[in-house]
Design a protein around this motif. Structure first.
Motif, PDB file in Angstrom:
ATOM      1  N   GLU A 253      63.454  21.473  16.760  1.00 53.06           N
ATOM      2  CA  GLU A 253      64.046  22.366  17.767  1.00 53.06           C
ATOM      3  C   GLU A 253      63.237  22.363  19.058  1.00 53.06           C
ATOM      4  O   GLU A 253      63.805  22.302  20.156  1.00 53.06           O
ATOM      5  N   GLU A 254      61.906  22.418  18.953  1.00 51.54           N
ATOM      6  CA  GLU A 254      61.058  22.354  20.153  1.00 51.54           C
ATOM      7  C   GLU A 254      61.217  21.009  20.854  1.00 51.54           C
ATOM      8  O   GLU A 254      61.278  20.944  22.084  1.00 51.54           O
ATOM      9  N   SER A 255      61.280  19.945  20.073  1.00 50.17           N
ATOM     10  CA  SER A 255      61.426  18.606  20.647  1.00 50.17           C
ATOM     11  C   SER A 255      62.765  18.452  21.355  1.00 50.17           C
ATOM     12  O   SER A 255      62.838  17.864  22.432  1.00 50.17           O
ATOM     13  N   ASP A 256      63.822  18.988  20.758  1.00 51.33           N
ATOM     14  CA  ASP A 256      65.142  18.918  21.388  1.00 51.33           C
ATOM     15  C   ASP A 256      65.132  19.666  22.722  1.00 51.33           C
ATOM     16  O   ASP A 256      65.690  19.200  23.711  1.00 51.33           O
ATOM     17  N   ARG A 257      64.464  20.805  22.753  1.00 51.36           N
ATOM     18  CA  ARG A 257      64.371  21.590  23.994  1.00 51.36           C
ATOM     19  C   ARG A 257      63.611  20.824  25.076  1.00 51.36           C
ATOM     20  O   ARG A 257      63.912  20.934  26.260  1.00 51.36           O
ATOM     21  N   CYS A 258      62.629  19.998  24.671  1.00 53.40           N
ATOM     22  CA  CYS A 258      61.782  19.272  25.630  1.00 53.40           C
ATOM     23  C   CYS A 258      62.223  17.828  25.866  1.00 53.40           C
ATOM     24  O   CYS A 258      61.613  17.122  26.666  1.00 53.40           O
ATOM     25  N   SER A 259      63.246  17.373  25.178  1.00 58.30           N
ATOM     26  CA  SER A 259      63.714  15.993  25.336  1.00 58.30           C
ATOM     27  C   SER A 259      64.487  15.864  26.643  1.00 58.30           C
ATOM     28  O   SER A 259      65.494  16.548  26.842  1.00 58.30           O
ATOM     29  N   PRO A 260      64.043  14.994  27.562  1.00 66.70           N
ATOM     30  CA  PRO A 260      64.730  14.862  28.853  1.00 66.70           C
ATOM     31  C   PRO A 260      66.208  14.489  28.744  1.00 66.70           C
ATOM     32  O   PRO A 260      67.028  15.016  29.491  1.00 66.70           O
TER      33      PRO A 260
ATOM     34  N   CYS B 219      65.475   9.178  22.716  1.00 66.66           N
ATOM     35  CA  CYS B 219      64.621  10.116  23.449  1.00 66.66           C
ATOM     36  C   CYS B 219      64.180  11.247  22.517  1.00 66.66           C
ATOM     37  O   CYS B 219      63.003  11.632  22.502  1.00 66.66           O
ATOM     38  N   LEU B 220      65.101  11.780  21.725  1.00 64.03           N
ATOM     39  CA  LEU B 220      64.740  12.852  20.807  1.00 64.03           C
ATOM     40  C   LEU B 220      63.771  12.339  19.739  1.00 64.03           C
ATOM     41  O   LEU B 220      62.789  13.015  19.413  1.00 64.03           O
TER      42      LEU B 220
ATOM     43  N   SER C  71      68.274  15.052  26.116  1.00 63.96           N
ATOM     44  CA  SER C  71      68.969  16.228  25.587  1.00 63.96           C
ATOM     45  C   SER C  71      69.197  17.243  26.707  1.00 63.96           C
ATOM     46  O   SER C  71      70.290  17.797  26.848  1.00 63.96           O
ATOM     47  N   ALA C  72      68.157  17.482  27.498  1.00 64.43           N
ATOM     48  CA  ALA C  72      68.267  18.449  28.594  1.00 64.43           C
ATOM     49  C   ALA C  72      69.301  18.003  29.624  1.00 64.43           C
ATOM     50  O   ALA C  72      70.083  18.814  30.121  1.00 64.43           O
ATOM     51  N   ALA C  73      69.331  16.717  29.935  1.00 68.26           N
ATOM     52  CA  ALA C  73      70.285  16.207  30.929  1.00 68.26           C
ATOM     53  C   ALA C  73      71.726  16.356  30.467  1.00 68.26           C
ATOM     54  O   ALA C  73      72.625  16.563  31.284  1.00 68.26           O
ATOM     55  N   LEU C  74      71.943  16.273  29.165  1.00 75.26           N
ATOM     56  CA  LEU C  74      73.298  16.402  28.640  1.00 75.26           C
ATOM     57  C   LEU C  74      73.696  17.856  28.414  1.00 75.26           C
ATOM     58  O   LEU C  74      74.871  18.185  28.390  1.00 75.26           O
ATOM     59  N   ARG C  75      72.718  18.709  28.238  1.00 77.06           N
ATOM     60  CA  ARG C  75      72.983  20.112  27.934  1.00 77.06           C
ATOM     61  C   ARG C  75      73.219  20.945  29.199  1.00 77.06           C
ATOM     62  O   ARG C  75      73.980  21.897  29.185  1.00 77.06           O
ATOM     63  N   VAL C  76      72.570  20.595  30.275  1.00 77.41           N
ATOM     64  CA  VAL C  76      72.628  21.370  31.510  1.00 77.41           C
ATOM     65  C   VAL C  76      73.329  20.536  32.585  1.00 77.41           C
ATOM     66  O   VAL C  76      73.138  19.326  32.654  1.00 77.41           O
ATOM     67  N   VAL C  77      74.112  21.181  33.415  1.00 75.07           N
ATOM     68  CA  VAL C  77      74.768  20.461  34.501  1.00 75.07           C
ATOM     69  C   VAL C  77      73.702  20.010  35.504  1.00 75.07           C
ATOM     70  O   VAL C  77      72.945  20.821  36.037  1.00 75.07           O
TER      71      VAL C  77
ATOM     72  N   GLY D  92      55.541  15.141  19.293  1.00 74.49           N
ATOM     73  CA  GLY D  92      55.217  16.482  18.818  1.00 74.49           C
ATOM     74  C   GLY D  92      54.483  16.457  17.487  1.00 74.49           C
ATOM     75  O   GLY D  92      53.553  17.242  17.270  1.00 74.49           O
ATOM     76  N   ALA D  93      54.896  15.563  16.594  1.00 72.70           N
ATOM     77  CA  ALA D  93      54.214  15.440  15.301  1.00 72.70           C
ATOM     78  C   ALA D  93      52.771  14.988  15.507  1.00 72.70           C
ATOM     79  O   ALA D  93      51.847  15.550  14.905  1.00 72.70           O
ATOM     80  N   ALA D  94      52.577  13.998  16.369  1.00 72.90           N
ATOM     81  CA  ALA D  94      51.216  13.513  16.649  1.00 72.90           C
ATOM     82  C   ALA D  94      50.357  14.624  17.249  1.00 72.90           C
ATOM     83  O   ALA D  94      49.205  14.810  16.856  1.00 72.90           O
ATOM     84  N   ALA D  95      50.925  15.384  18.174  1.00 72.23           N
ATOM     85  CA  ALA D  95      50.177  16.475  18.799  1.00 72.23           C
ATOM     86  C   ALA D  95      49.839  17.570  17.789  1.00 72.23           C
ATOM     87  O   ALA D  95      48.823  18.243  17.916  1.00 72.23           O
ATOM     88  N   SER D  96      50.685  17.730  16.756  1.00 75.01           N
ATOM     89  CA  SER D  96      50.444  18.733  15.720  1.00 75.01           C
ATOM     90  C   SER D  96      49.519  18.224  14.624  1.00 75.01           C
ATOM     91  O   SER D  96      49.160  18.979  13.720  1.00 75.01           O
ATOM     92  N   GLY D  97      49.202  16.941  14.682  1.00 70.38           N
ATOM     93  CA  GLY D  97      48.250  16.378  13.729  1.00 70.38           C
ATOM     94  C   GLY D  97      48.822  15.979  12.388  1.00 70.38           C
ATOM     95  O   GLY D  97      48.085  15.865  11.419  1.00 70.38           O
ATOM     96  N   PHE D  98      50.116  15.771  12.311  1.00 68.93           N
ATOM     97  CA  PHE D  98      50.648  15.275  11.048  1.00 68.93           C
ATOM     98  C   PHE D  98      51.405  13.976  11.242  1.00 68.93           C
ATOM     99  O   PHE D  98      51.894  13.678  12.314  1.00 68.93           O
TER     100      PHE D  98
END
Length: 169
Positions: free
Chosen positions: A141-148, A70-71, A150-156, A78-84
């Motif tokens: 870091e932005e991708s980790d914050r937006c990865s579903p 997922c990450l 990662s989010a499911a494991l980080r937050v109850v 994110g890389a594609a959206a940033s154009g690289f």
């Protein structure tokens, strides 16, 4: 991706959806077959020291694989959206667990041993021609914050458990 993002900005309610359920059916011993509505099937089993055949991945490994894939997907988006263009992307997820939790055992203090991982480590190897290491760190870091996952494991996340018992006891 840009078109979908534009639609979701105009109509945020369109973003909320039910995720595809995973159906797990016990086969024998500790072997379980999980299936997706599209026909994909995954087999899991426990290692031999925990009563399994050791011939399949464990459910815990699937969690780590989900976290890593997922990450990696979100970083690529994110890389594609940033154009690289990425030249290297590898995400490794590992964890450390206490098998006593799986058996419902207690600590010496009488507290239950946690059944989940005690800690999780994620390592990202990445490269993109002409992109600074700082920009790649920000992307990760932005991708980790937006990865579903990662989010499911980080937050109850609340889990509603419903039990259906078939047939007479």
């Amino acid at each position: 991706m840009q078109r979908v993002e534009a639609v979701l900005k105009r109509r945020p309610e369109a973003a909320l959806h039910d995720d595809a359920p995973a159906i797990a059916r016990w086969e024998s011993g500790t072997r379980v077959v999980s299936s997706h509505g599209n026909g994909t099937r995954l087999l899991t089993d426990m290692p031999t020291e925990l009563g399994g055949s050791g011939g399949q991945v464990t459910p815990g490994w699937l969690v780590r694989a989900g976290l890593a894939s997922c990450l990696a997907t979100r970083i690529a988006m994110g890389a594609a959206a940033s154009g690289f263009e990425l030249t290297t992307l590898e995400v490794s997820a590992s964890s450390r667990s206490d098998a006593r939790g799986l058996f419902g055992m207690l600590e010496a203090t009488g507290a239950p041993v946690g059944a989940g991982p005690r800690d999780v480590q994620v390592i990202v190897r990445i490269a993109a021609a002409g992109v600074s290491p700082e920009r790649l760190r920000i992307l990760i870091e932005e991708s980790d914050r937006c990865s579903p996952v990662s989010a499911a494991l980080r937050v109850v996340v609340p889990i509603a458990l419903r039990i259906d018992v078939d047939g007479p006891g």
